[in-house]
Design a protein around this motif. Sequence first.
Motif, short mmCIF file in Angstrom:
data_model
loop_
_atom_site.label_atom_id
_atom_site.label_comp_id
_atom_site.label_asym_id
_atom_site.label_seq_id
_atom_site.Cartn_x
_atom_site.Cartn_y
_atom_site.Cartn_z
N LYS A 1 28.32 46.28 35.05
CA LYS A 1 28.40 46.61 36.47
C LYS A 1 29.22 45.33 36.61
CE LYS A 1 25.27 49.55 37.38
NZ LYS A 1 25.66 50.73 38.28
N LYS A 2 30.16 45.83 37.67
CA LYS A 2 31.34 44.89 38.10
C LYS A 2 30.97 44.21 39.28
CE LYS A 2 36.04 45.11 40.05
NZ LYS A 2 37.44 45.87 39.99
N ILE A 3 30.94 42.86 39.36
CA ILE A 3 30.67 42.16 40.82
C ILE A 3 31.88 41.27 41.12
CG2 ILE A 3 29.10 40.37 41.84
CD1 ILE A 3 27.14 41.06 39.97
N CYS A 4 32.30 41.42 42.27
CA CYS A 4 33.26 40.67 42.87
C CYS A 4 32.94 39.52 43.79
CB CYS A 4 34.25 41.48 43.67
SG CYS A 4 35.33 42.34 42.86
N LEU A 5 33.37 38.23 43.54
CA LEU A 5 32.99 37.07 44.23
C LEU A 5 34.31 36.99 45.16
CD1 LEU A 5 30.87 36.16 42.19
CD2 LEU A 5 31.37 33.87 42.85
N LEU A 6 33.94 37.10 46.42
CA LEU A 6 35.04 36.85 47.52
C LEU A 6 34.77 35.78 48.47
CD1 LEU A 6 35.01 40.85 48.33
CD2 LEU A 6 36.46 39.54 46.80
N GLY A 7 35.78 35.21 48.95
CA GLY A 7 35.74 34.17 49.93
C GLY A 7 37.07 33.65 50.24
N SER A 8 37.08 32.32 51.04
CA SER A 8 38.27 31.59 51.19
C SER A 8 38.33 30.77 50.05
CB SER A 8 37.82 30.82 52.58
OG SER A 8 39.20 30.33 53.01
N PHE A 9 39.42 29.80 50.07
CA PHE A 9 39.80 29.24 48.88
C PHE A 9 38.76 27.78 48.98
CE2 PHE A 9 42.08 25.47 50.91
CZ PHE A 9 42.37 26.02 51.95
N ALA A 10 38.44 27.14 47.71
CA ALA A 10 37.59 26.02 47.91
C ALA A 10 36.45 26.00 48.31
CB ALA A 10 38.61 24.79 48.49
N VAL A 11 35.90 27.35 48.32
CA VAL A 11 34.32 27.38 48.69
C VAL A 11 33.47 27.19 47.61
CG1 VAL A 11 34.73 28.86 50.70
CG2 VAL A 11 34.42 29.94 48.63
N GLY A 12 33.86 27.30 46.19
CA GLY A 12 33.23 27.29 45.12
C GLY A 12 32.81 28.42 44.42
N LYS A 13 33.75 29.41 44.49
CA LYS A 13 33.43 30.56 43.76
C LYS A 13 33.39 30.50 42.08
CE LYS A 13 36.95 32.89 45.54
NZ LYS A 13 37.23 31.66 46.77
N THR A 14 34.32 29.77 41.71
CA THR A 14 34.45 29.69 40.44
C THR A 14 33.23 28.82 39.69
OG1 THR A 14 36.96 29.95 40.60
CG2 THR A 14 36.15 28.86 38.40
N SER A 15 33.03 27.80 40.65
CA SER A 15 31.92 26.72 40.15
C SER A 15 30.55 27.55 40.18
CB SER A 15 31.86 25.66 41.21
OG SER A 15 32.92 24.71 41.25
N LEU A 16 30.36 28.55 41.04
CA LEU A 16 29.19 29.31 40.98
C LEU A 16 29.19 30.03 39.75
CD1 LEU A 16 29.11 30.48 44.63
CD2 LEU A 16 27.19 29.28 43.35
N VAL A 17 30.30 30.68 39.44
CA VAL A 17 30.43 31.47 38.02
C VAL A 17 30.23 30.61 36.88
CG1 VAL A 17 31.91 33.11 36.71
CG2 VAL A 17 31.96 33.43 39.08
N ARG A 18 30.72 29.37 36.73
CA ARG A 18 30.76 28.61 35.72
C ARG A 18 29.15 27.95 35.58
NH1 ARG A 18 35.12 26.07 33.67
NH2 ARG A 18 34.25 24.13 33.41
N ARG A 19 28.59 28.05 36.74
CA ARG A 19 27.24 27.35 36.75
C ARG A 19 26.33 28.44 36.09
NH1 ARG A 19 23.83 23.75 36.15
NH2 ARG A 19 25.07 22.09 37.69
N PHE A 20 26.39 29.69 36.54
CA PHE A 20 25.56 30.89 36.28
C PHE A 20 25.75 31.20 34.95
CE2 PHE A 20 25.44 35.66 36.12
CZ PHE A 20 23.98 35.67 36.08
N VAL A 21 27.14 31.15 34.36
CA VAL A 21 27.71 31.77 33.19
C VAL A 21 27.11 30.87 32.07
CG1 VAL A 21 29.10 32.86 31.66
CG2 VAL A 21 29.03 33.77 34.02
N TRP B 1 33.97 39.40 38.43
CA TRP B 1 35.49 39.19 38.98
C TRP B 1 35.45 38.12 39.87
CZ3 TRP B 1 39.54 43.25 38.72
CH2 TRP B 1 39.63 44.14 37.67
N ASP B 2 36.05 37.01 39.63
CA ASP B 2 35.86 35.71 40.46
C ASP B 2 37.36 35.77 41.14
OD1 ASP B 2 36.31 33.31 41.63
OD2 ASP B 2 36.41 32.24 39.72
N VAL B 3 37.41 36.10 42.31
CA VAL B 3 38.82 36.55 42.98
C VAL B 3 39.20 35.39 43.71
CG1 VAL B 3 40.08 38.45 44.60
CG2 VAL B 3 38.22 39.24 43.12
#
Lengths: 520, 173
Positions: free
Chosen positions: B4-24, B62-64
């Motif tokens: 399943k593909k999930i997209c993380l969406l939001g403005s810059f510097a809200v912590g999307k990449t950090s959330l993925v790194r924390r989760f994975v 997908w960390d967009v």
Amino acid sequence: MGPIPEAIQAGLIAGTTKLAWVVLEGGIVKGVGGAVSYHALTDVQAGEGLPDDAPWAAAITAEPLSGQPVELKALTLNADEDFSSDIIAWQLEGVTNVLFFDASSTAKLLGATMQRANADALLRDRLAGAERMRRVERRSRGEAFSALGYELLEEGPDGAFRPPAEPASWLVTLCGWEPGEARVVDPGDPVDYLSAFLGDAAAYFRGVREGTSDPEQRSYSSGVWTEILPDSRGHDAEFRDQSFQAHALALTDGRGVVVVELKSMSLEEMQSTLQRQRDAELSYEGLSHEMQVKDVLLHCIVHDLRGPLASLVGAFSLLESGRLDALDQKETIEMGLRQAKRQDEMIRHVLDVFSAEYEALRQYDDDPATAPDAVTIARETTQRQKAAYQAAGVDLVVTGDAGPLPVIGTADRLERVIANLIGNALRHAPKGSSVEVDLKAMPGGTVVVSVLDRGPGVPEEIRERLFRRFVQGGSAGAAGLGLFYVRMTVERWGGTADYAPREGGGAAFQVKLRRATLST
Amino acid sequence: MIRKKICLLGSFAVGKTSLVRRFVHSIFSERYHTTVGVKIDKKTVQVRIDDGTLTEVSLVIWDVQGEDRFQSIPTSYYRGSSGLLLVADGTRPTTLDSAIEIAETAAECIGKDVPQRLLLNKGDLVAKWEIPAPELIRRVDPALAPRVTSAKTGASVDEAFREIARSLLMGEA
């Protein structure tokens, strides 16, 4: 000549002509006959041995013939004639029998067949050579691209994409190809970035071939993407970010090629530039927010300091006039000193509470039991402003719901919000007119506080920026921070501040506040 | 296995990449590192759905990149998404509106209703939030099931990903 075996007879019956024969016994010709000249047998004489130059002689005499006949095919024995001979020889009871057949038509057929076969072989060779050349070319082209950090994927007739040569390890890792697995990528899987892009690329190639896409656009690029892949440098169980970009190129011969690029330095540069921009933007956002807060504090401070300063100015003016006797002068000086000390204390107080004020801006009450009642605050605020309104000859009334209407906010700040709006209305309301403060509970849990006047209204050119800092409606004495304070404060409570021209002329300022209810 | 593909969406510097790194990868770094394009990571999780079945699903995350005037998001990124995780920064209330705007564009591009969840990130900095969490949550459509997360402490991160995984396996919109 002895009896001819059945198998040989069958061969004779099958359309042979110009037959000749020779019979030998003990190496001596016992008999010769038939179409001797056609088969160049004129030198073969009975009672003699075979001529040494007869090309077939050695094959007949070299080895003793067994039960198996000897066959010699398509010999050209007569150079003057376009004539070929097939020869069959066999031995029976010490006698060697040799038959000569006309093989011209067979030879021609054979020649033509051989020629065709040779031509085909030649063509095959050439094609194979061309394919080999093509493979070499593709491989060298692939290697050249590979050395530059690019890999090629070519669209095949089946719609799948394949590398023209063994690809670099990073592409193998990216595509997840196992050892020995076919190097193929099927386009169109939206979960996989490269496959999704290849689906788009295939559609683009189709568009170019069918002439439905922009002929000027010869390439189509994916954005940059990053995958967290096993480290291709061989560190087990380690992952690292690898970034890529793909470009679909429609070649002039109709073929479609996708160049996959392993991004390294260029991406780092791009990222670093973007990072600088965004860091700057974040700093700007932070500073701008801090400045907004400081502006509001400044406004509050100026407001609070104005009172004692006005008294001080009044005292100095009286002293300057020279109309005061000694006692009054002493009293005026004492009063001025008191106000100066008050202002000094106030400044100290402001400095003391500076940080507390900053925090207080973020606080608000949403407990309906203790949340401020908008109606009560509106009535109290209008009461305090009555004198100023009377002096200006303007009426001030509170209308609408009787309340209570508890709202999210704090009492002191809500009072300042309403006071700012009422003060603003007074500056623009004509003498003899009336200013209304109207309160209404609206569906959806909001309370609307409207301040309506019959002044000239806000000029259209400044309406859009009316609630920004330092925007004045044209009257003297207003610093241009009042409405900015109103907007900032109510927005922090989840509300809004708006302006619209009032029906029938004048201005209508409207503040929407969230109602504090038990459900909140 | 189900992918399943999930997209993380939001403005810059809200912590999307950090959330993925924390989760994975269970790691967090204070350093802000802006994402260029899209960053793809994968994690296989076991999810228990309502009938009690334990199902294994491979989440392709997908960390967009954050959208702003410097970078816009190609709509092709959204195709084939089974779910959207919208991320806002609690210390910057405007990022909430941005996340919702981006999600509207994404939903339009996907062309069907897919589960969407909102994460109010930087929960560890709640003292610095301009608008308190309960108020921000009240402003949001309850269908987005907003929750406060912290990539730094890990609070509610795993739960958020597992919850959306469960929703998309259940075929919820």
